[in-house]
Every structure is written in structure tokens, then in C-alpha cells.
Design a protein around this motif. Structure first.
Motif, mmCIF file in Angstrom:
data_model
loop_
_atom_site.group_PDB
_atom_site.id
_atom_site.type_symbol
_atom_site.label_atom_id
_atom_site.label_comp_id
_atom_site.label_asym_id
_atom_site.label_seq_id
_atom_site.Cartn_x
_atom_site.Cartn_y
_atom_site.Cartn_z
ATOM 1 N N VAL A 6 66.436 49.248 7.104
ATOM 2 C CA VAL A 6 66.743 48.646 8.405
ATOM 3 C C VAL A 6 67.818 49.460 9.121
ATOM 4 O O VAL A 6 67.725 49.724 10.323
ATOM 5 C CB VAL A 6 67.203 47.181 8.227
ATOM 6 C CG1 VAL A 6 67.838 46.655 9.511
ATOM 7 C CG2 VAL A 6 66.024 46.305 7.838
ATOM 8 N N ASP A 61 66.255 52.617 10.456
ATOM 9 C CA ASP A 61 65.384 52.331 11.599
ATOM 10 C C ASP A 61 66.188 51.952 12.827
ATOM 11 O O ASP A 61 65.834 52.306 13.957
ATOM 12 C CB ASP A 61 64.418 51.195 11.256
ATOM 13 C CG ASP A 61 63.248 51.686 10.410
ATOM 14 O OD1 ASP A 61 63.152 52.908 10.200
ATOM 15 O OD2 ASP A 61 62.449 50.849 9.961
ATOM 16 N N LYS A 118 67.432 55.032 14.398
ATOM 17 C CA LYS A 118 66.310 55.918 14.714
ATOM 18 C C LYS A 118 65.508 55.401 15.898
ATOM 19 O O LYS A 118 65.122 56.176 16.790
ATOM 20 C CB LYS A 118 65.422 56.044 13.475
ATOM 21 C CG LYS A 118 64.246 56.987 13.629
ATOM 22 C CD LYS A 118 63.595 57.254 12.275
ATOM 23 C CE LYS A 118 63.001 56.003 11.691
ATOM 24 N NZ LYS A 118 62.310 56.250 10.407
ATOM 25 N N PHE A 119 65.243 54.098 15.932
ATOM 26 C CA PHE A 119 64.467 53.520 17.029
ATOM 27 C C PHE A 119 65.124 53.802 18.377
ATOM 28 O O PHE A 119 64.480 54.238 19.330
ATOM 29 C CB PHE A 119 64.341 52.004 16.851
ATOM 30 C CG PHE A 119 63.412 51.602 15.735
ATOM 31 C CD1 PHE A 119 62.496 52.488 15.217
ATOM 32 C CD2 PHE A 119 63.473 50.325 15.206
ATOM 33 C CE1 PHE A 119 61.645 52.122 14.188
ATOM 34 C CE2 PHE A 119 62.630 49.939 14.183
ATOM 35 C CZ PHE A 119 61.719 50.839 13.668
ATOM 36 N N SER A 179 66.365 44.044 13.955
ATOM 37 C CA SER A 179 66.576 45.470 14.226
ATOM 38 C C SER A 179 65.654 45.969 15.335
ATOM 39 O O SER A 179 65.863 47.045 15.896
ATOM 40 C CB SER A 179 66.345 46.296 12.954
ATOM 41 O OG SER A 179 64.985 46.235 12.560
ATOM 42 N N LEU A 180 64.623 45.175 15.657
ATOM 43 C CA LEU A 180 63.696 45.555 16.719
ATOM 44 C C LEU A 180 64.254 45.259 18.108
ATOM 45 O O LEU A 180 63.787 45.820 19.100
ATOM 46 C CB LEU A 180 62.377 44.791 16.548
ATOM 47 C CG LEU A 180 61.710 44.818 15.173
ATOM 48 C CD1 LEU A 180 60.469 43.932 15.194
ATOM 49 C CD2 LEU A 180 61.349 46.233 14.768
ATOM 50 N N PHE A 227 58.199 52.313 17.234
ATOM 51 C CA PHE A 227 58.181 51.571 15.974
ATOM 52 C C PHE A 227 57.193 52.162 14.966
ATOM 53 O O PHE A 227 57.256 51.841 13.781
ATOM 54 C CB PHE A 227 57.839 50.102 16.228
ATOM 55 C CG PHE A 227 58.904 49.367 17.001
ATOM 56 C CD1 PHE A 227 60.229 49.471 16.647
ATOM 57 C CD2 PHE A 227 58.573 48.575 18.089
ATOM 58 C CE1 PHE A 227 61.213 48.805 17.356
ATOM 59 C CE2 PHE A 227 59.543 47.900 18.805
ATOM 60 C CZ PHE A 227 60.874 48.016 18.441
ATOM 61 N N SER A 266 58.665 53.868 12.023
ATOM 62 C CA SER A 266 59.380 53.050 11.046
ATOM 63 C C SER A 266 58.880 53.300 9.630
ATOM 64 O O SER A 266 57.705 53.623 9.413
ATOM 65 C CB SER A 266 59.215 51.562 11.383
ATOM 66 O OG SER A 266 59.790 50.756 10.369
ATOM 67 N N SER A 267 59.783 53.116 8.672
ATOM 68 C CA SER A 267 59.410 53.215 7.262
ATOM 69 C C SER A 267 58.785 51.927 6.760
ATOM 70 O O SER A 267 58.275 51.879 5.643
ATOM 71 C CB SER A 267 60.640 53.560 6.414
ATOM 72 O OG SER A 267 61.680 52.626 6.629
ATOM 73 N N THR A 282 56.482 46.955 10.631
ATOM 74 C CA THR A 282 57.067 47.422 11.888
ATOM 75 C C THR A 282 56.167 48.474 12.529
ATOM 76 O O THR A 282 56.017 48.518 13.755
ATOM 77 C CB THR A 282 58.466 48.005 11.637
ATOM 78 O OG1 THR A 282 59.244 47.050 10.922
ATOM 79 C CG2 THR A 282 59.157 48.338 12.943
ATOM 80 N N PHE A 283 55.575 49.319 11.706
ATOM 81 C CA PHE A 283 54.609 50.304 12.212
ATOM 82 C C PHE A 283 53.471 49.600 12.934
ATOM 83 O O PHE A 283 53.092 49.981 14.053
ATOM 84 C CB PHE A 283 54.073 51.147 11.058
ATOM 85 C CG PHE A 283 52.866 51.966 11.419
ATOM 86 C CD1 PHE A 283 53.002 53.194 12.042
ATOM 87 C CD2 PHE A 283 51.585 51.496 11.145
ATOM 88 C CE1 PHE A 283 51.884 53.945 12.384
ATOM 89 C CE2 PHE A 283 50.465 52.241 11.485
ATOM 90 C CZ PHE A 283 50.616 53.470 12.107
#
Length: 763
Positions: free
Chosen positions: A215, A218, A221-222, A274-275, A718, A721-722, A726-727
Motif C-alpha cells: 500500500v 502504491d 507511485k499512483f 490508498s486509492l 491503478f 498496482s502490485s 487494484t489493477f
């Protein structure tokens, strides 16, 4: 409408001159500063219990039950792998010495390992504790290994199916914070770092660390990737560095304000929240794009920036307010899913969207007024300027084709939706090659699993306590049904205590690990248990009238687990003496699976609520019930398309992917409202549907296309994302935006042409 008048008045009397604009900016930055000051307090969290269904009777029962027996997920499973012989002193001694150190850690409650287990054996000197494995005697160790392999409980509990791994179970205290859990796991890992070739470790404390670290990665990174991609598109659409910096700054302020609010209220960042920053970044940018493009269109008509700003606010202010409200409503429907992280996502995203609207309309006109940047002419963008006219020609000439295509698409979607299933796995969202995910899969493959299984039991007859022949016999039947229907293993219960006692009182042979066969043996076993296992609660088996059967089973998905539990309960209903004993499935696994089970009903309820609210807003705005249907149909198509794709490609619906539909509906309705607001204005002006549609497409088509590109770019982030969930969210929300764009530009005008009366009074 009153709010629009307020915006105009505010703009005319306070923001059109330098002094009032500066004052407005200072006020905005003062409040932003207060919220930004809280950012250092922001924390990250992934607490499994947060995903339990709120106010649920099963949750209440589990919480009460855990006060007696403890939580069923406070453990670590450690597997020690070897390429040599499993029962070799050089392999076992380092494990034993390491586990002795683990046992001395302050947060360790109990260690279960074949290297340290003792059992009471009947000898000429009475019952004496004998090691399960004689680690210091090679000859005895060889005999012990043969006995160990032949023992039905120990073989299943401690030795892998391939025979090259040995498992130990560490029961630890309940951790009050993630940091404490991280420190404990790190201490355990460090103890074995140089002692054994390789260890594998699973448990809640390990999983939550993996999720939180992902998280955190991401989260940064996002935002970074979204800013870079959006910057690239703004260069194309705005073509002025000052305008780009202004737009990104205001969108960034909205993100800072919302994150600051989260920190102020103590909300920790989890896998779903986190989104929020990226969502707000693109939603705020949508507000800015609509305002900017209308200023851009008005400026050539007036040649006066102040008038252009006033006209733009008048034209788009109310529509943007409505779109912000409907988007917030879309997110707020997530509260119907009855799971705290999803509820928090809905609440804070909705608040952030409203704050983004306020910040945009408070700051953007003021900054444009203060710095007077050069506004490029929309004519410079000939493709996007001319595209709406070409769309209008297609709509008027091929309306039947568009409607037939929509009907066919609806039929295809219906088939796909029928294949959509609800399912979820414990660590499936982690990256494919993540070591934590690999370790969990290893325990599922080589042992009985890593998910806790818990069945609560109680005696209904006061004359037959837990340790009575009648109750134990009944519990033994239950254990057999558990193995048959759930494949759970490592089962520990009063039954296993009785069988171990019976073994101790006989030859200690694995063949004696069974229930007593005579009344005399039953009496001896119960006497033995009363004498040597008086504190039964300490090993989490039972009290006088309450007991549990615990074990582990594989993570085969919530759908499969729910079916297995149903089969188990049906079998127990038929075979158990209900006058003698009661039972109830409980534990963290059941609660998580129940959250997924409740998902379908609550998701439909939430979407229905959102559609009702949006429909009412549309009905009131346009004073036409037909407009409700005209509004909802284009905005249902993106949801249907996404659900159908998930069904066709067997992508399950779960707590993580469920947010796709609320996000999609809340945002895609924005462009519909912008188009219809402009259409309403043009319809009253021109009096003809075709001309109103043409002008609405001309004036809103370009900003709608631009905002869709920006939104899609933001959400496609997204896909980096890992997390697989989320992907999928990034992918499918982006698909919904593209589908919504096509529906708004092609299907919506056709619906207006076919269904809306020719009298402007109807609106």
C-alpha cells in the motif's frame, strides 16, 4: 440555482479585482495549511478484522467467544525445509534451539513443535514426561521417527506431504499495533536466519506487513504516475505552462485537503483508501477542465477575461455542483457494503469530491484573474472541435443503427453478467511472485492449509459435561464430518486430548491414539485429564461446558469455503444429537467469507439507491419523468459492460472489486449531467430538439472528451498496482469511462430524439 447565483455574486464582487482575489487565495491557503499540518500524523494500516461485517451477530459471537479462547488468527506457521533427511540431528537441533529462543520472546504464548513436545508415558515409575523426539540419541531418534510417521495427528500436523519440511506453530499475544507485530515477526526471522537452510512463514502478522508495504509503495507511485500522465495530456489540451501548473496545483490542493482531513480524524491509509488521492486528482481535474474549456469558449466572444469567467461559471457552475454531488452519492453508496474500509473509502472520497469542487471554484477564477495567463483558442484544436459535429451527423443519420447496437450489447451483457461470481482468496491480491504469497501457497500445498478453522461447541445437558463419554463420542463424529466436508486438518479439540490420554495410558503406540474402548478406560482417561490437564483453557480447547475444534484448511476461495461450510452444517444437522450438544461455526475465516457472501445483496442495494437519487435529481432539474429514464440508461451501460467482462473472463466479484461499480456510476453520470444541462439551455433557446442536441454536442462534446481522457488516464494508473484487485479496478473503471463516453455522445442524443416530447414546456 441559488448556489450558482452565489458563485456569480462572489465572482463579480470579490474575485474580479486584485485585492479580493488575493484575499480569497489567502483564505483558501489558510484552511489548506491547517489540514496540511496534519499530514505527518498520517499512518498506514491493514487490519484483517476491519473487513468483518459490521453489527453482525456472527461478529458479536466471535468477539464474545474469543474472550474465552483467544483470537483464532494469533499464530505464525513456520516450515523448515531440508534437502537431506528430515529426522537428522544436524537439521533438528538448530530448529529446537531457535524455537527455545522464540518461546522466551515476551509476546510468545506457546510453541508447538515436534522438537519440544513431551507426552506422559506409562512406565514402572509411573507416568513420566517423555520427549516426542530424542534429539541427543541417534538410535532413539530413528525409532521416534518411525513412531512419528505412524501417528495420525503428529504426521498430519508437523510433516509436509512431500516429506521434506517440518512445521512448527507459534501462538503469540494479540498485537495492539502493526509496528509491534512487525517487530515480533522480524525477531522470529532473525533467530532462524543462520540456523536453517530455508524457512517459510505464514500468519496474519506476516500478511498484514506485506499488504501495508505494498500500500505504501502504491500510495506514492499512483500519485507520481498520475501527475506525469495528466501533465502530458494538459500540455496537449492547455498548451500553456502557467495554466498547467495552475490546474495541477488546484487538483493537488484537493488531494492535500482530503488527506489532511483523514489524518485529522485518525483515518489510517489502507489498501482501499490508498486509492483516494488518485481518484480526487482526476475528479478535481475534471471540474477544472469543464470550467477552463467554457472560459476558453467564452473569451473570443467577449474579449474580456472577467466576463468570460462570469459567463463560464454561469453556464457550468450548477452542472459541476450537480456532478460533484452525484459523484459523491456514488461513493457514499459504498456504506451499504457494511465493511469498514469500504465505508471509509466512500465517506472520505465523497468529502474529498465536495472539497475539490469548493477549492476549484474558490481558487481557479481568482488565480486566472490575478495572473491573467494567455488562454489558447479552442480553434487551435481542430480535431476535438470538429469531432462533435461529425458525431451529430452520425446520430441524426444512423439513430436506428445506434439503438439496435445498444439492444444487442445489452443482450450480450446479460449473458456475461449471468456468469459473474462472488469469490475471494486470502492473499490473492498480492503480486504473483511475492514471497509472502508463495509461503501461504506452500502451506496450502504441503500441509493442511494456513487459514484457521474454528467450530464452537457446548454441552446442553448439565449431567454430561464436555469430558463425558457421551459428549466426546459425539465430538468425534463431528471431527470426522469436518474432515470429510471441509478437508480441514491439524484438528485440536477435547477429542484429541482424550485420544492422547488413552495413548499415554497404554503402550504409547500410535495405534492407541483413539477413543477408549471400555468403561474402565474411559474412567482412567478422564481421571488422567483431570489430574494432568486441569487448566484446559490454556491450550484453547475447552472449559467445563464450552469447547472448540480448531485446525487449518486450504484457501480455496470464499465461494468454495462457503459451500463446504454449508455441507458440513447440513451433515451435522442430520447426524449430531442436538439434545446433547450444540455447535456453531465461528472465527475470522467465517467472518471474511460472510462479508463476501453479503456483498451481492448490498452492492445491488447501493447501486439502486444511487440510481434513485440521481433519477430524482434529474427529474427535479428537468421537470420530466422521461428524463429520469433517458439519464439512467446511458449510465447503466458502463456498469453492465464491466460486469459482463468480469463474467466472461471469470474475474470474481469481491470486497475489493466491488468498489468498481460505485466509482463508475458516480463518475460517469457527470458527463451526462453536463450534456443535459447544456441541452436544456439550448432547448429553451432554440425550441427544437435537433438544434439543441447539435449545440449541446458542440459546447460540451470537447470538454466531455477531454475529461474522459484525463479520468481514464488517472484511473489507468491503478493498473501499475502490485495488487490484482487494484489493477482490475483501474482497468474496469477506465473501460466504464470509455463506454460512458460513447453512450453520452451517441446513445443519449438518440434517446432524446426518440423519447423527448417536442414541447420545450415539458422541461
Amino acid at each position: 440555482m441559488e448556489f450558482t447565483k452565489f458563485l456569480l455574486a462572489f465572482n463579480k464582487h470579490q474575485m474580479i479585482n486584485k485585492r479580493t482575489s488575493i484575499f480569497s487565495v489567502l483564505i483558501a491557503f489558510f484552511f489548506l495549511g491547517l489540514l496540511a499540518f496534519q499530514l505527518p500524523n498520517l499512518a498506514f494500516d491493514y487490519e484483517l478484522e476491519n473487513f468483518f461485517p459490521k453489527n453482525d451477530p456472527d461478529l458479536a459471537y466471535y468477539q464474545e467467544f474469543s474472550e474465552t479462547f483467544g483470537h483464532d488468527n494469533d499464530y505464525l506457521l513456520i516450515a523448515f525445509e531440508t534437502t537431506g533427511r528430515l529426522f537428522d540431528q544436524s537439521f533438528l537441533n538448530p530448529i529446537d534451539s531457535g524455537l527455545m529462543k522464540v518461546e522466551k520472546l515476551p509476546n510468545t504464548l506457546q510453541v508447538y513443535s515436534p522438537t519440544s513436545l513431551r507426552f506422559l508415558a506409562k512406565t514402572p515409575m509411573g507416568l513420566l514426561p517423555i520427549p516426542l523426539l530424542h534429539l541427543s540419541d541417534t538410535l532413539k531418534l530413528k525409532k521416534d521417527s518411525l513412531r512419528f510417521y505412524g501417528h495420525p495427528l503428529y504426521r498430519e500436523m508437523f510433516i509436509s506431504k512431500s516429506g521434506n519440511s517440518l512445521k512448527s506453530i507459534i501462538v503469540h499475544k494479540r498485537f495492539e499495533s502493526k509496528e509491534t507485530a512487525d517487530d515480533y515477526v522480524e525477531e522470529v526471522k532473525n533467530i532462524f536466519q543462520d540456523r536453517t537452510p530455508q524457512i517459510r512463514i505464514a500468519g496474519k502478522a506476516v500478511a498484514q506487513t506485506a499488504f501495508v508495504n505494498a500500500v505504501k509503495d502504491d500510495f506514492a507511485k499512483f500519485i507520481l504516475i498520475a501527475m506525469v500522465l495528466i501533465f502530458g495530456w494538459l500540455v496537449i489540451f492547455m498548451r500553456r505552462i502557467s495554466l498547467i501548473i495552475t490546474a495541477l496545483s488546484i487538483a493537488g490542493f484537493s488531494v492535500v485537503a482530503t488527506i489532511g482531513l483523514m489524518a485529522t480524524t485518525g483515518k489510517e491509509i489502507d489498501v482501499l483508501s490508498s486509492l483516494i488521492p488518485t481518484i480526487l486528482l482526476v475528479v478535481a481535474m475534471s471540474d477544472i477542465i469543464h470550467l477552463f474549456t467554457h472560459i476558453q469558449d467564452e473569451l473570443p466572444k467577449t474579449n474580456d477575461l472577467k466576463t468570460a469567467i462570469n459567463n463560464a461559471v454561469k453556464q457550468v457552475g450548477l452542472a459541476t455542483l450537480l456532478t460533484s454531488f452525484t459523484t459523491a452519492v456514488g461513493f457514499l453508496t459504498l456504506i451499504t457494503l457494511n465493511v469498514k474500509p469500504i465505508i471509509d473509502l466512500g465517506i472520505y472520497a465523497a468529502l474529498g469530491i465536495i472539497m475539490a469542487f469548493i477549492i476549484t471554484y474558490l481558487l481557479y477564477p481568482a488565480i486566472i484573474t490575478l495572473f491573467k495567463p494567455a488562454i489558447p483558442s479552442p480553434q487551435d484544436d481542430s480535431f476535438l472541435t470538429n469531432l462533435p459535429n461529425r458525431i451529430f451527423v452520425t446520430v441524426t443519420n444512423r439513430s436506428k443503427t445506434i439503438m439496435i447496437t445498444a439492444v444487442v450489447l445489452f443482450a450480450i451483457c446479460t449473458i456475461g453478467i449471468s456468469r459473474l461470481e462472488i469469490d475471494a482468496y486470502l492473499v490473492n491480491d498480492l503480486p504473483k511472485n511475492d514471497p509472502v504469497k508463495s509461503d501461504f501457497i506452500f502451506f496450502d500445498r504441503e500441509f493442511t492449509g494456513s487459514k484457521p478453522f474454528t467450530l464452537s461447541l457446548w454441552s446442553k445437558d448439565p449431567s454430561n459435561p464436555i469430558y463425558s463419554q457421551a459428549v466426546i463420542t459425539e465430538l468425534d463424529k463431528i471431527e470426522k464430518e469436518i474432515k470429510i466436508h471441509t478437508k480441514a486438518g491439524d484438528l485440536t479439540s477435547p477429542v484429541s486430548i482424550v485420544k492422547l490420554a488413552n495413548q499415554s495410558l497404554h503402550s504409547t503406540s500410535p495405534a492407541q491414539y483413539k477413543l477408549p474402548e471400555t468403561d474402565a478406560d474411559w474412567k482412567r482417561v478422564f481421571h488422567y485429564i483431570r489430574k494432568y490437564h486441569a487448566d484446559r483453557q490454556s491450550i484453547k480447547v475447552n472449559t467445563k461446558s464450552l469447547a472448540q475444534i480448531t485446525g487449518y484448511f486450504q484457501d480455496l476461495g470464499s465461494k468454495d469455503a462457503t459451500l463446504k461450510h454449508e455441507k458440513l452444517l447440513n451433515a451435522l444437522d442430520d447426524k449430531v444429537n442436538h439434545q446433547l450438544i450444540g455447535y456453531r461455526l465461528t472465527g475470522t475465516t467465517l467472518l471474511i467469507d460472510k462479508s463476501h457472501e453479503m456483498l451481492s445483496k448490498n452492492l445491488i442495494k447501493g447501486l439502486t439507491l444511487a440510481m434513485v437519487i440521481v433519477g430524482l435529481i434529474t427529474g427535479l432539474l428537468f421537470k420530466s419523468w422521461k428524463m429520469i429514464l433517458i439519464t439512467l440508461i446511458p449510465n447503466l451501460f458502463p456498469i453492465l459492460v464491466v460486469a459482463a467482462i468480469m463474467g466472461y473472463f471469470q474475474i470474481p466479484l469481491n470486497l475489493s472489486t466491488s468498489v468498481i461499480f460505485a466509482i463508475s456510476f458516480g463518475i460517469v453520470v457527470d458527463d451526462t449531467i453536463h450534456f443535459l444541462s447544456q441541452f436544456k439551455h439550448e432547448y429553451h433557446t432554440t425550441g427544437t430538439k435537433q438544434e439543441a442536441i447539435r449545440k449541446a454536442l458542440t459546447k460540451t462534446g470537447r470538454p466531455i472528451i477531454i475529461t474522459t481522457i484525463i479520468l481514464t488516464t488517472g484511473f489507468i494508473v491503478f493498473c501499475f498496482s502490485s495488487f490484482s484487485a487494484t489493477f482490475y479496478m483501474g482497468l474496469f473503471v477506465s473501460v466504464s469511462f470509455v463506454t460512458a463516453l460513447a453512450a453520452d455522445l451517441y446513445l443519449l442524443p438518440v434517446l432524446l430524439l426518440w423519447w423527448l416530447p417536442n414541447k420545450t414546456q415539458s422541461m
